[in-house]
Design an enzyme around this catalytic site. Structure first.
Site, mmCIF file in Angstrom:
data_model
loop_
_atom_site.group_PDB
_atom_site.id
_atom_site.type_symbol
_atom_site.label_atom_id
_atom_site.label_comp_id
_atom_site.label_asym_id
_atom_site.label_seq_id
_atom_site.Cartn_x
_atom_site.Cartn_y
_atom_site.Cartn_z
ATOM 1 N N ASP A 45 -20.052 40.441 -4.338
ATOM 2 C CA ASP A 45 -20.987 39.067 -4.840
ATOM 3 C C ASP A 45 -22.505 39.961 -5.687
ATOM 4 O O ASP A 45 -22.692 40.231 -5.157
ATOM 5 C CB ASP A 45 -21.233 38.789 -3.597
ATOM 6 C CG ASP A 45 -22.022 37.353 -3.624
ATOM 7 O OD1 ASP A 45 -23.042 37.217 -4.702
ATOM 8 O OD2 ASP A 45 -22.203 36.292 -3.052
ATOM 9 N N HIS A 46 -22.151 39.308 -7.180
ATOM 10 C CA HIS A 46 -23.083 40.737 -7.315
ATOM 11 C C HIS A 46 -24.689 39.973 -7.093
ATOM 12 O O HIS A 46 -25.848 41.164 -7.688
ATOM 13 C CB HIS A 46 -23.267 40.157 -9.142
ATOM 14 C CG HIS A 46 -23.446 38.763 -9.850
ATOM 15 N ND1 HIS A 46 -22.088 38.069 -9.636
ATOM 16 C CD2 HIS A 46 -24.032 37.794 -10.110
ATOM 17 C CE1 HIS A 46 -22.482 36.282 -10.234
ATOM 18 N NE2 HIS A 46 -24.513 36.617 -10.604
ATOM 19 N N HIS A 67 -22.474 32.883 -3.150
ATOM 20 C CA HIS A 67 -24.041 33.184 -3.618
ATOM 21 C C HIS A 67 -25.358 32.570 -2.501
ATOM 22 O O HIS A 67 -25.793 33.352 -1.839
ATOM 23 C CB HIS A 67 -24.725 32.509 -4.602
ATOM 24 C CG HIS A 67 -23.670 33.992 -6.026
ATOM 25 N ND1 HIS A 67 -22.830 35.241 -5.588
ATOM 26 C CD2 HIS A 67 -23.342 33.041 -6.556
ATOM 27 C CE1 HIS A 67 -21.708 35.204 -6.474
ATOM 28 N NE2 HIS A 67 -21.833 34.307 -7.690
#
Length: 492
Positions: free
Chosen positions: A180-181, A243
């Site tokens: 999950d950047h 996110h």
């Protein structure tokens, strides 16, 4: 730095001819080498359907680095570590040939059998690839093997569970790194530091002192050329399930007993378990969905979502979601967490606003105004930093108080040196630190929360609101907060 401390690995990128590899992965590996985080004991194998040669692949990597960094040096030496392997994901012989190549590279670069398999491609192949990697012996080495997976991890809980079972046949949970950047972003990682390293905040971080918390992730761009993907996804699956809920979990978690992967994950999971489920018939009380119509931004006329390429002209897909989340535990009972995310909004911003409760008595009452609340603002992007809004007297004011801001900004860093999220996450993966990756329990709980909402929307149980491109979303999202006596804080 002693090269013995550098992590050693062969990184196999499935989907190496794609956009993600070119925009994010190659530049991130380059910066890790330039910053001496990894030494010369590494190799990258690009896997894809195109019949490229090593030279063609290396030229592609060179283009990627030159277009993403101001000055690129030692490129020839760097790209010499890159190899290309034309591949058919369903053909066992492709895996056997790849295994031979990896064995050779282990010898050439002394990578000790350490392997990262990075799946930067369509998720329908994840299970097939994982199982073939095991069946054809690619994970049987003297070193370690890790599997890195991009979102989406399924499109609902049943599909995520099925995908997880397929992958778990070949890799155990400790070997699976779900990216999950957002968790690689500097200021997201700073949430824990702000909370747990400051006597100023942690004692106040509860329902006695906090009125509400707002998490905004807004984009100026529309769906661009991703219409086909987005029609099957929408903002709820694309942003909220991963996110947004991850940021809420970091903001709401209890202090872990140690800063280890397992302890931090354990506290995040408790938050997700404490989220109050939204029943289908109550969705419109807690969530607003919107879709951008035409509008104007910076003097440019913009088309609506339904006029975009590969989008159904009567589409009911949401490009905007606002929600009110309640966490039913001792710390947060009664404190709403408001989230909103959308495309074609007025500003690109990811921001957290913690609004503290009003003081019991306003001594600085003037002209019927209320005293502005104290706000802690964590700016995640584009302007990294922290702002604390306090009330103070300004020179010349006759005893009046006015809001003033204390700013800590990361802007003074040369942007090129701020580590990109993918750079940090790749490095963490090479070192075996899974703290900033999502565990299966987090994925499952997030889908459990989100599924009833998408189910209600698919049955038409809440209308889709329209909002002008270039605005900050539909009026209905403002109304949802106004009912609680709250308002969205501006993102600019």
């Amino acid at each position: 730095m002693n090269t013995q401390q550098h992590p050693k690995s062969v990184i196999v990128i499935f989907g190496a001819t794609g956009d993600l590899a070119k925009r994010k992965l190659f530049p991130s590996i380059y910066r890790l080498v330039q910053n001496e985080k990894i030494g010369s004991e590494f190799a990258v194998v690009g896997v894809g359907r195109r019949p490229w040669t090593n030279d063609e692949f290396r030229n592609n990597v060179t283009d990627s680095i030159q277009s993403s960094t101001k000055e690129s040096k030692n490129l020839e030496e760097f790209t010499s570590h890159f190899y290309y392997h034309p591949f058919d994901v369903t053909n066992p012989s492709s895996y056997l040939e790849l295994n031979d190549l990896l064995g050779n590279l282990d010898g050439t670069y002394q990578t000790e059998g350490n392997r990262i398999f990075y799946l930067a491609m369509a998720p329908e192949f994840f299970g097939t690839i994982a199982q073939n990697l095991k069946k054809q012996g690619l994970t049987e080495t003297n070193g370690w093997s890790r599997l890195v997976i991009e979102k989406p991890f399924g499109h609902d809980l049943p599909s995520a569970r099925k995908l997880n079972q397929e992958i778990r046949e070949a890799f155990n949970e400790e070997q699976i790194y779900r990216i999950d950047h957002y968790l690689g972003k500097e200021m997201v990682q700073n949430i824990e530091v702000i909370r747990f390293a400051n006597a100023l905040f942690e004692p106040l971080w509860n329902n006695r002192y906090i009125s509400n918390i707002q998490v905004t992730s807004s984009e100026v761009l529309g769906v661009e050329d991703r219409g086909r993907y987005y029609e099957n996804s929408g903002a709820l699956r694309d942003m909220v399930q991963n996110h947004m809920l991850q940021m809420v979990a970091l903001l709401a978690m209890e202090p872990p007993i140690k800063l280890t992967t397992d302890e931090i994950r354990s506290e995040k999971v408790k938050v997700l378990r404490a989220l109050r489920p939204v029943k289908e018939d109550e969705v419109s009380n807690y969530f607003v969905r919107g879709q951008y119509a035409n509008g104007e931004l910076d003097g440019k006329q913009l088309v609506g979502y339904r006029e975009e390429n590969n989008v159904d002209p009567e589409s009911q897909t949401e490009t905007y979601v606002a929600g009110k989340l309640l966490i039913d535990n001792f710390r947060w009972a009664g404190v709403p967490f408001y989230i909103r995310t959308g495309k074609r909004l007025a500003a690109k911003s990811t921001k957290i606003v913690v609004q503290f409760k009003d003081i019991p008595m306003n001594l600085y009452y003037k002209k019927g105004e209320t005293l502005p609340p104290n706000l802690l603002v964590i700016n995640i992007q584009p302007d990294e930093g922290i702002t604390l809004q306090l009330n103070a007297k300004k020179d010349g004011d006759a005893g009046d108080s006015n809001p003033v801001q204390l700013d800590l900004s990361n802007d003074f860093h040369d942007g090129i040196n701020t580590p990109e999220a993918y750079e940090k996450l790749l490095y963490d993966c090479m070192r075996g630190d899974a703290t900033n990756f999502t565990h299966w329990d987090e994925v499952a709980l997030s889908w459990s929360f989100v599924d009833p909402i998408s189910e209600a929307w698919s049955k038409g149980k809440a209308a889709i609101a329209s909002y002008a491109s270039g605005s900050m979303g539909p009026k209905e999202a403002d109304d949802m907060l106004a009912e609680d006596g709250n308002q969205w804080w501006p993102v600019k």
